[in-house]
Enzyme design. Structure first.
Site, mmCIF file in Angstrom:
data_model
loop_
_atom_site.group_PDB
_atom_site.id
_atom_site.type_symbol
_atom_site.label_atom_id
_atom_site.label_comp_id
_atom_site.label_asym_id
_atom_site.label_seq_id
_atom_site.Cartn_x
_atom_site.Cartn_y
_atom_site.Cartn_z
ATOM 1 N N THR A 38 1.371 -21.424 -4.845
ATOM 2 C CA THR A 38 1.557 -20.754 -3.321
ATOM 3 C C THR A 38 3.307 -20.480 -2.898
ATOM 4 O O THR A 38 3.153 -19.578 -1.943
ATOM 5 C CB THR A 38 0.740 -21.206 -2.297
ATOM 6 O OG1 THR A 38 1.149 -22.680 -2.179
ATOM 7 C CG2 THR A 38 -0.688 -21.085 -2.621
ATOM 8 N N CYS B 107 5.877 -22.367 -6.856
ATOM 9 C CA CYS B 107 4.724 -22.995 -7.399
ATOM 10 C C CYS B 107 3.636 -22.063 -7.231
ATOM 11 O O CYS B 107 3.682 -20.962 -7.456
ATOM 12 C CB CYS B 107 4.723 -24.294 -6.460
ATOM 13 S SG CYS B 107 4.027 -24.211 -4.881
ATOM 14 N N HIS C 58 18.729 -14.789 10.400
ATOM 15 C CA HIS C 58 18.504 -15.865 11.616
ATOM 16 C C HIS C 58 18.185 -17.056 11.509
ATOM 17 O O HIS C 58 18.641 -17.973 12.246
ATOM 18 C CB HIS C 58 17.012 -15.296 12.178
ATOM 19 C CG HIS C 58 17.279 -13.797 12.855
ATOM 20 N ND1 HIS C 58 16.107 -13.298 13.882
ATOM 21 C CD2 HIS C 58 18.320 -12.780 12.723
ATOM 22 C CE1 HIS C 58 16.866 -11.972 14.344
ATOM 23 N NE2 HIS C 58 17.780 -11.601 13.493
ATOM 24 N N HIS D 223 21.956 -17.604 16.641
ATOM 25 C CA HIS D 223 21.282 -18.043 15.525
ATOM 26 C C HIS D 223 21.678 -19.438 15.238
ATOM 27 O O HIS D 223 21.008 -20.306 14.780
ATOM 28 C CB HIS D 223 21.052 -16.927 14.488
ATOM 29 C CG HIS D 223 20.427 -15.762 14.962
ATOM 30 N ND1 HIS D 223 19.194 -15.442 15.536
ATOM 31 C CD2 HIS D 223 21.023 -14.668 14.938
ATOM 32 C CE1 HIS D 223 19.097 -14.190 15.790
ATOM 33 N NE2 HIS D 223 20.238 -13.564 15.359
ATOM 34 N N ASP E 38 6.892 -25.406 -10.547
ATOM 35 C CA ASP E 38 5.934 -26.142 -11.062
ATOM 36 C C ASP E 38 5.258 -25.786 -12.616
ATOM 37 O O ASP E 38 5.751 -24.743 -12.898
ATOM 38 C CB ASP E 38 4.937 -26.889 -10.035
ATOM 39 C CG ASP E 38 3.703 -25.924 -9.681
ATOM 40 O OD1 ASP E 38 3.849 -24.825 -10.130
ATOM 41 O OD2 ASP E 38 2.768 -26.301 -9.050
HETATM 42 C C1 RB5 Z 1 -0.897 -26.667 -8.268
HETATM 43 O O1 RB5 Z 1 -2.316 -26.654 -8.773
HETATM 44 C C2 RB5 Z 1 -0.739 -26.010 -6.869
HETATM 45 O O2 RB5 Z 1 -1.146 -26.887 -5.939
HETATM 46 C C3 RB5 Z 1 0.759 -25.667 -6.609
HETATM 47 O O3 RB5 Z 1 1.454 -25.005 -7.415
HETATM 48 C C4 RB5 Z 1 1.100 -25.086 -5.346
HETATM 49 O O4 RB5 Z 1 0.334 -24.230 -5.073
HETATM 50 C C5 RB5 Z 1 1.020 -26.162 -4.281
HETATM 51 O O5 RB5 Z 1 1.469 -25.733 -3.057
#
Ligand code: RB5
Length: 143
Positions: free
Chosen positions: A67, A65, A98, A133, A8
């Site tokens: 996280t 993204c 696995h 697995h 993203d």
């Molecule tokens: C964007 O602000 C953030 O929500 C996205 O990059 C991500 O971390 C979502 O899981």
């Protein structure tokens, strides 16, 4: 391997670093975007990369993204996709051995570029071990 990559807006820069690293390792990279840091929505890119992998236009996928959470959840909605979000190499390696993961995700706000490269390398170097697995994966797929 042909590797589909997507992110993203938060992770455009890390996506470029990882794409260059994949090319250094000798892989072909197909970038599904985005190309700018203009705010956008991670589900779009999660779906594009997941469909490329599920449709065999790519051998594997990498998604980033903030996280790695939202984009991996999005990818896992596509049938045949087993996406894992990792912030260290051990889980990345085991997820291939696995769980035969076909998409690796991580967070640009969680890992730095050098750790991200180690995670990618551990995942690409690992091989699915099959046997028990494979039975468990069949259970996940409901077959
Ligand atoms: C964007 O602000 C953030 O929500 C996205 O990059 C991500 O971390 C979502 O899981």
């Amino acid at each position: 391997m042909k590797i589909a990559i997507g992110s993203d807006h938060v992770a455009v820069e890390l996506k470029s670093v990882i794409s260059a690293y994949l090319e250094e390792l000798g892989h072909e990279v197909v970038d599904y975007g985005p190309q700018t840091a203009e705010p956008t929505d991670y589900p779009k890119y999660g779906k594009l990369v997941a469909e490329a992998v599920a449709g065999k236009q790519a051998d594997a996928g990498i998604l980033i993204c903030g996280t790695g959470v939202g984009i991996s959840i999005s990818a896992n909605k596509v049938k045949g996709i087993r996406a894992v979000v990792c912030s260290e190499p051990y889980s990345a390696q085991l997820s291939k051995q696995h769980n035969n993961t076909n998409i690796l995700a991580f967070g640009a706000r969680v890992v730095g570029s050098e750790l991200a490269k180690m995670i990618v390398k551990a995942w690409l170097d690992a091989e699915f071990e099959g046997e028990r697995h494979a039975d468990r994966i069949a259970m996940i797929e409901g077959t």
